[in-house]
Every structure is written in C-alpha cells, then in structure tokens.
Design an enzyme around this catalytic site. Structure first.
Site, short mmCIF file in Angstrom:
data_model
loop_
_atom_site.label_atom_id
_atom_site.label_comp_id
_atom_site.label_asym_id
_atom_site.label_seq_id
_atom_site.Cartn_x
_atom_site.Cartn_y
_atom_site.Cartn_z
N HIS A 266 -7.21 -6.16 0.53
CA HIS A 266 -6.09 -5.22 0.47
C HIS A 266 -4.84 -5.77 1.14
CE1 HIS A 266 -4.23 -1.36 -0.10
NE2 HIS A 266 -4.05 -1.16 1.19
N SER B 131 0.83 -1.20 0.00
CA SER B 131 0.00 0.00 0.00
C SER B 131 0.87 1.26 0.00
CB SER B 131 -0.95 -0.05 1.21
OG SER B 131 -1.99 0.89 1.08
N ASP C 147 -9.71 -6.11 -3.44
CA ASP C 147 -9.20 -4.92 -2.75
C ASP C 147 -10.22 -3.78 -2.85
OD1 ASP C 147 -7.72 -2.74 -1.79
OD2 ASP C 147 -5.86 -3.47 -2.68
#
Length: 320
Positions: free
Chosen positions: A268, A103, A240
């Site tokens: 995610h 991320s 996600d």
C-alpha cells in the site's frame, strides 16, 4: 511561521483559522504538494523527499487531525481538507502545484483538483481512494460501536509495545506471506499514534465522512470527465492489501488520458517500498507533461455537457 523554523526539511508551523498546521517545506523548483493517507503523517514521504528536493520544492503537510497538526472538533471532509491545503499554499505564497496524494490523501488531491483547477498543474494518485468502493474491513471497523474503548485498551503502554514490536518483526519477514506482512511496519506507526485520544477522535470522524459499511462513499467517477484537460498519473503496489490494486484498472474508464503504473514487490506504500523508482516516476510525469492551464469557458462547457470534450487513449506503463 515561527522564527526557529528556518532549516530546510525542519517541521514548520502555521496557524490557519485558529488551528495549527505542521508541514515540511524543502528544496527549490516546481512545487510538489505531497498528501499522506489516513492515520499517517508527513513522515510517510521521508524516503522520497530528499530525492525530490534536489529538483523540486516539496511541501509535505500533516493533515488536520494527524501528526503534529491540531486535532480539533472540525471539518474532516474531503472538501474541508482541500480548503485547508488551498489556505496553506496561499499563506506560503504558492499559486500552482502538482498534487500527489496517497490513499485517503489521493481523495483529498482529487477534491483539491476539482475545487481549485486553476491552482492544480498535475495530479498523481498513489494507491488512492476514490477509484472504487472496496477497502480493507479493518478501516470499516473504525466506525464500529466500542472501537474507541477497544483502542484505549490496545494502546495502553505495555500492550501497545507488544503490539508494535510484533508488527514490526512480522513486517521484516520474507517468504510467501510477505505480501500480507509488508505494510505492518506502517501499521505499527499508526497504532503508536492512536495512543492520543485526540488523534483517534479525528480519524474516526474522517472515516465516517468517506466510508460506510458497504465501503468507500466518495468516488471521482461522476466528475472524472473534468480530468480530461489535466495531466494525471496513477501508481499502485501490486500487493496492496488496503485498497485493491484492481482499482487502478478503473482509471482507464474514468480518466482515459491517465498513465497507470503498477509496481511489483510493493504494497500500500509504493513510495516507501521503492522510493527511488517512485521519485523517478514522479519526475518523468512532471517533466513529460505540460502543466494544466485553467480555462474557465472550457470548464463551463464540460460541466454543462457532463462529459469530456476529447477523450484520449490510456497510456499504460506497467513495470511488472
């Protein structure tokens, strides 16, 4: 490092430029640097570290402003974080690493590879920022006026307990809504961390550095050609809800020599949803690719030309 931080896997601390940084260092072998995402910490990697440490030296830091690291008024830009990782590795006596970023940590990983190509052997991006503009509106709201005051209320002991209990209960439910509730356990952990006003301060400044109302500001698209000489892999969860999985398809245009894997039944946090499969993918990536060797003359030529010298074909490994 403190004298009591001797057992492998224990949290250790080192002071860099007057700011205390927390990290875990365990295992032996080639070095993997694992970088967590926004508002998370090193524990996001807990399920994969024991697997990877059987073959690799694993370093998982708490980025500044997160976890047990200090949360000062400081530089929370991608460049600042990349510099911090270089300094941590230097103190630990480590010259070269394979960088794995999740991320926001993917953005830090890309920035590290860009700033310090001589120290980066490979790059793996996990549900990464920097590959497109879209991001969940919930992250955009962190910049909104009144967010700090709202969080002070929502993280009061009684209210926080109700929120986190509800989020964790929803995260364990199956059925057709599973793709939307899968990551709520991690959301509950984030809510817990936001009871600390210093953490909220750091996260808000970080978000302002990389996201505006239109979405992600920082992108690798203008410098992706520099990845031509560096092994790169991308892993994403098909469900996600934070950063769209379609961003993984942008890699074909941005870095055509990269491998791309989309994991089904994953959100995610694919490294938490499927730790053994994720560790296998990372091990295969490292084992099957020669480490990047920094060539200053070639780097200079690519910068002058502004494009890769020899684009290669995308290798797609969709496990769906």
């Amino acid at each position: 490092m403190p004298k009591d931080a001797t057992a492998p896997g224990d949290v250790q601390f080192v002071t860099v430029h007057g700011k205390r940084r927390a990290f875990v260092k365990t295992g032996s072998g080639p070095v993997l640097l694992l970088l967590h995402g926004l508002a998370c910490d090193r524990t996001t990697w807990d399920r994969v570290i024991p697997i990877l440490a059987k073959k690799y030296t694993v370093i998982a830091p708490d980025l500044l402003g997160h976890g047990l690291s200090d949360k000062p008024r400081a530089d929370y830009t991608l460049g600042g974080y990349a510099n911090g990782m270089r300094d941590l590795l230097t103190i630990l006596g480590i010259d070269k690493v394979t960088v794995v970023g999740h991320s926001f940590g993917g953005g830090v990983a890309m920035q590290f590879a860009y700033q310090f190509p001589e120290r980066t052997q490979r790059l793996m991006l996990v549900s990464s920022g920097g590959l497109g503009s879209e991001v969940t509106p919930l992250i955009k709201l962190i910049q909104a006026p009144g967010w700090e005051g709202l969080m002070r209320v929502l993280t009061m002991p009684g209210i926080r307990h109700l929120e986190t209990t509800t989020l964790r209960a929803l995260s364990s439910r199956g059925g057709p809504l599973r793709k939307y509730t899968r990551d709520l356990h991690e959301a509950a952990t984030i809510v817990e961390s936001w009871r600390d006003r210093h953490t909220r301060f750091a996260v808000r400044h970080l978000v302002r550095a990389v996201i505006d109302w239109r979405g992600q500001i920082v992108t690798m698209s203008d410098r992706a050609y520099l990845s031509e000489s560096m092994p790169m892999a991308v892993v994403w969860g098909r469900d996600d809800q934070v950063i769209p999985v379609r961003h993984s398809s942008n890699v074909a245009a941005l870095a055509p020599n990269a491998s791309v894997t989309v994991l089904p039944d994953s959100g995610h946090f694919p490294h938490r949803d499927h730790p053994e499969e994720f560790a296998r993918l990372l091990d295969t990536f490292v084992s099957s690719s020669a480490p990047s060797v920094y060539n200053r003359a070639k780097f200079r030529r690519m910068l002058r030309r502004g494009t890769a010298e020899a684009p290669t074909t995308l290798v797609s490994a969709d496990t769906a």
